[in-house]
Design a protein around this motif. Structure first.
Motif, PDB file in Angstrom:
ATOM      1  N   ALA A  46      22.497 -69.968  43.530  1.00  0.00           N
ATOM      2  CA  ALA A  46      23.830 -70.425  43.137  1.00  0.00           C
ATOM      3  C   ALA A  46      24.266 -71.675  43.911  1.00  0.00           C
ATOM      4  O   ALA A  46      25.338 -72.213  43.672  1.00  0.00           O
ATOM      5  CB  ALA A  46      24.848 -69.306  43.358  1.00  0.00           C
ATOM      6  N   GLY A  47      23.436 -72.122  44.851  1.00  0.00           N
ATOM      7  CA  GLY A  47      23.747 -73.330  45.612  1.00  0.00           C
ATOM      8  C   GLY A  47      24.713 -73.107  46.770  1.00  0.00           C
ATOM      9  O   GLY A  47      25.259 -74.065  47.314  1.00  0.00           O
ATOM     10  N   LEU A  48      24.917 -71.843  47.178  1.00  0.00           N
ATOM     11  CA  LEU A  48      25.897 -71.560  48.217  1.00  0.00           C
ATOM     12  C   LEU A  48      25.291 -71.476  49.618  1.00  0.00           C
ATOM     13  O   LEU A  48      26.002 -71.698  50.599  1.00  0.00           O
ATOM     14  CB  LEU A  48      26.651 -70.266  47.903  1.00  0.00           C
ATOM     15  N   ILE A  49      24.026 -71.135  49.711  1.00  0.00           N
ATOM     16  CA  ILE A  49      23.373 -71.096  51.014  1.00  0.00           C
ATOM     17  C   ILE A  49      22.005 -71.747  50.918  1.00  0.00           C
ATOM     18  O   ILE A  49      21.455 -71.913  49.828  1.00  0.00           O
ATOM     19  CB  ILE A  49      23.223 -69.661  51.595  1.00  0.00           C
ATOM     20  N   GLU A  50      21.484 -72.097  52.094  1.00  0.00           N
ATOM     21  CA  GLU A  50      20.114 -72.581  52.154  1.00  0.00           C
ATOM     22  C   GLU A  50      19.339 -71.675  53.099  1.00  0.00           C
ATOM     23  O   GLU A  50      19.867 -71.201  54.103  1.00  0.00           O
ATOM     24  CB  GLU A  50      20.043 -74.040  52.601  1.00  0.00           C
ATOM     25  N   ARG A  51      18.122 -71.403  52.722  1.00  0.00           N
ATOM     26  CA  ARG A  51      17.225 -70.563  53.511  1.00  0.00           C
ATOM     27  C   ARG A  51      16.097 -71.450  54.021  1.00  0.00           C
ATOM     28  O   ARG A  51      15.458 -72.135  53.238  1.00  0.00           O
ATOM     29  CB  ARG A  51      16.653 -69.438  52.644  1.00  0.00           C
ATOM     30  N   THR A  52      15.869 -71.439  55.323  1.00  0.00           N
ATOM     31  CA  THR A  52      14.788 -72.245  55.905  1.00  0.00           C
ATOM     32  C   THR A  52      14.016 -71.398  56.906  1.00  0.00           C
ATOM     33  O   THR A  52      14.548 -70.435  57.470  1.00  0.00           O
ATOM     34  CB  THR A  52      15.340 -73.498  56.632  1.00  0.00           C
ATOM     35  N   ARG A  53      12.781 -71.775  57.119  1.00  0.00           N
ATOM     36  CA  ARG A  53      11.950 -71.080  58.118  1.00  0.00           C
ATOM     37  C   ARG A  53      12.466 -71.390  59.508  1.00  0.00           C
ATOM     38  O   ARG A  53      12.843 -72.513  59.811  1.00  0.00           O
ATOM     39  CB  ARG A  53      10.489 -71.506  58.003  1.00  0.00           C
ATOM     40  N   ASP A  54      12.466 -70.367  60.350  1.00  0.00           N
ATOM     41  CA  ASP A  54      12.865 -70.530  61.745  1.00  0.00           C
ATOM     42  C   ASP A  54      11.732 -71.232  62.479  1.00  0.00           C
ATOM     43  O   ASP A  54      10.605 -70.742  62.473  1.00  0.00           O
ATOM     44  CB  ASP A  54      13.123 -69.148  62.354  1.00  0.00           C
ATOM     45  N   PRO A  55      12.000 -72.384  63.104  1.00  0.00           N
ATOM     46  CA  PRO A  55      10.933 -73.109  63.792  1.00  0.00           C
ATOM     47  C   PRO A  55      10.324 -72.311  64.958  1.00  0.00           C
ATOM     48  O   PRO A  55       9.179 -72.533  65.315  1.00  0.00           O
ATOM     49  CB  PRO A  55      11.610 -74.381  64.305  1.00  0.00           C
ATOM     50  N   ARG A  56      11.088 -71.364  65.504  1.00  0.00           N
ATOM     51  CA  ARG A  56      10.570 -70.553  66.607  1.00  0.00           C
ATOM     52  C   ARG A  56       9.776 -69.347  66.148  1.00  0.00           C
ATOM     53  O   ARG A  56       9.008 -68.774  66.909  1.00  0.00           O
ATOM     54  CB  ARG A  56      11.716 -70.076  67.502  1.00  0.00           C
ATOM     55  N   ASP A  57       9.986 -68.922  64.886  1.00  0.00           N
ATOM     56  CA  ASP A  57       9.295 -67.760  64.334  1.00  0.00           C
ATOM     57  C   ASP A  57       9.083 -67.989  62.845  1.00  0.00           C
ATOM     58  O   ASP A  57       9.995 -67.799  62.046  1.00  0.00           O
ATOM     59  CB  ASP A  57      10.120 -66.497  64.572  1.00  0.00           C
ATOM     60  N   PRO A  58       7.866 -68.394  62.454  1.00  0.00           N
ATOM     61  CA  PRO A  58       7.625 -68.735  61.050  1.00  0.00           C
ATOM     62  C   PRO A  58       7.803 -67.564  60.078  1.00  0.00           C
ATOM     63  O   PRO A  58       7.908 -67.765  58.881  1.00  0.00           O
ATOM     64  CB  PRO A  58       6.182 -69.250  61.035  1.00  0.00           C
ATOM     65  N   ARG A  59       7.861 -66.339  60.599  1.00  0.00           N
ATOM     66  CA  ARG A  59       8.091 -65.188  59.709  1.00  0.00           C
ATOM     67  C   ARG A  59       9.573 -65.016  59.398  1.00  0.00           C
ATOM     68  O   ARG A  59       9.942 -64.364  58.428  1.00  0.00           O
ATOM     69  CB  ARG A  59       7.569 -63.894  60.351  1.00  0.00           C
ATOM     70  N   ALA A  60      10.437 -65.568  60.238  1.00  0.00           N
ATOM     71  CA  ALA A  60      11.883 -65.392  60.082  1.00  0.00           C
ATOM     72  C   ALA A  60      12.478 -66.489  59.199  1.00  0.00           C
ATOM     73  O   ALA A  60      12.001 -67.621  59.182  1.00  0.00           O
ATOM     74  CB  ALA A  60      12.560 -65.404  61.447  1.00  0.00           C
ATOM     75  N   VAL A  61      13.526 -66.119  58.485  1.00  0.00           N
ATOM     76  CA  VAL A  61      14.242 -67.054  57.621  1.00  0.00           C
ATOM     77  C   VAL A  61      15.651 -67.212  58.159  1.00  0.00           C
ATOM     78  O   VAL A  61      16.364 -66.229  58.369  1.00  0.00           O
ATOM     79  CB  VAL A  61      14.276 -66.539  56.162  1.00  0.00           C
ATOM     80  N   GLN A  62      16.042 -68.462  58.401  1.00  0.00           N
ATOM     81  CA  GLN A  62      17.403 -68.754  58.844  1.00  0.00           C
ATOM     82  C   GLN A  62      18.269 -69.074  57.639  1.00  0.00           C
ATOM     83  O   GLN A  62      17.791 -69.626  56.643  1.00  0.00           O
ATOM     84  CB  GLN A  62      17.409 -69.946  59.800  1.00  0.00           C
ATOM     85  N   LEU A  63      19.543 -68.758  57.757  1.00  0.00           N
ATOM     86  CA  LEU A  63      20.488 -68.982  56.674  1.00  0.00           C
ATOM     87  C   LEU A  63      21.602 -69.914  57.119  1.00  0.00           C
ATOM     88  O   LEU A  63      22.019 -69.884  58.279  1.00  0.00           O
ATOM     89  CB  LEU A  63      21.104 -67.656  56.231  1.00  0.00           C
ATOM     90  N   ALA A  64      22.069 -70.721  56.195  1.00  0.00           N
ATOM     91  CA  ALA A  64      23.212 -71.607  56.455  1.00  0.00           C
ATOM     92  C   ALA A  64      23.947 -71.830  55.139  1.00  0.00           C
ATOM     93  O   ALA A  64      23.334 -71.883  54.071  1.00  0.00           O
ATOM     94  CB  ALA A  64      22.743 -72.938  57.027  1.00  0.00           C
ATOM     95  N   LEU A  65      25.259 -71.941  55.233  1.00  0.00           N
ATOM     96  CA  LEU A  65      26.056 -72.265  54.056  1.00  0.00           C
ATOM     97  C   LEU A  65      25.862 -73.735  53.702  1.00  0.00           C
ATOM     98  O   LEU A  65      25.785 -74.589  54.589  1.00  0.00           O
ATOM     99  CB  LEU A  65      27.533 -72.016  54.326  1.00  0.00           C
ATOM    100  N   THR A  66      25.817 -74.010  52.422  1.00  0.00           N
ATOM    101  CA  THR A  66      25.834 -75.395  51.965  1.00  0.00           C
ATOM    102  C   THR A  66      27.283 -75.872  51.985  1.00  0.00           C
ATOM    103  O   THR A  66      28.214 -75.080  52.225  1.00  0.00           O
ATOM    104  CB  THR A  66      25.292 -75.498  50.525  1.00  0.00           C
ATOM    105  N   GLU A  67      27.496 -77.124  51.710  1.00  0.00           N
ATOM    106  CA  GLU A  67      28.857 -77.653  51.632  1.00  0.00           C
ATOM    107  C   GLU A  67      29.648 -76.903  50.560  1.00  0.00           C
ATOM    108  O   GLU A  67      30.800 -76.508  50.771  1.00  0.00           O
ATOM    109  CB  GLU A  67      28.811 -79.155  51.325  1.00  0.00           C
TER     110      GLU A  67
END
Length: 164
Positions: free
Chosen positions: A81-102
């Motif tokens: 829906a364009g509300l968040i972005e999911r990216t790989r955690d640079p410290r742990d490639p198995r983990a996914v970090q989340l952040a709100l988009t604008e």
């Protein structure tokens, strides 16, 4: 309830209240394209980001009390829906970090306002959102949420025939 039966259990009342509030929040947030579960995720993420945190899906699951698999499913839908972005955690490639988009931040701010207004109405029987009875109710709920749950013993006679 019949005169001979005991009143509803606290667990049943908490379940009924949670369902009543979930339905109310779902209806109020429908025009914003969010469900109550999605709101719980984006509002928590919004608060965490405001303190500089970029949580993993696991951290967000722990924070919200939702199952990690459910958070992953919600996060994928919110990403679509364009509300968040999911990216790989640079410290742990198995983990996914989340952040709100604008766009996600804008929708979340609007949703928080809608939910705050709704909560004021839902809590009016206790005097409203900032009332002493509401604060006492919140404290009692926190006490129950902070208490660890011991799993029931499989053949425990005390749990047979009870409702939640």
């Amino acid at each position: 309830m019949s005169k001979g039966s005991p009143g509803p259990t606290p667990g049943f009342l908490v379940w009924r209240l949670a369902n009543k509030w979930r339905v109310a929040v779902d209806r109020a947030l429908g025009p914003l394209g969010l469900t109550h579960a999605q709101y719980s995720l984006v509002a928590s993420l919004y608060g965490m980001q405001r303190t500089g945190e970029r949580p993993s899906q696991r951290r967000l699951a722990d924070h919200t009390g939702l199952e990690a698999l459910y958070v992953s499913k919600l996060a994928r839908a919110l990403e679509s829906a364009g509300l968040i972005e999911r990216t790989r955690d640079p410290r742990d490639p198995r983990a996914v970090q989340l952040a709100l988009t604008e766009q996600g931040e804008a929708v979340t701010r609007r949703a928080i306002g809608v939910v705050q207004e709704l909560l004021q109405g839902l809590l009016e029987p206790l005097g409203g959102l900032d009332a002493p009875r509401t604060r006492a109710f919140t404290d009692e709920l926190m006490t129950l949420l902070d208490a660890p749950l011991a799993p029931p013993v499989p053949n425990d006679e005390s749990i047979k025939g009870t409702t939640p």
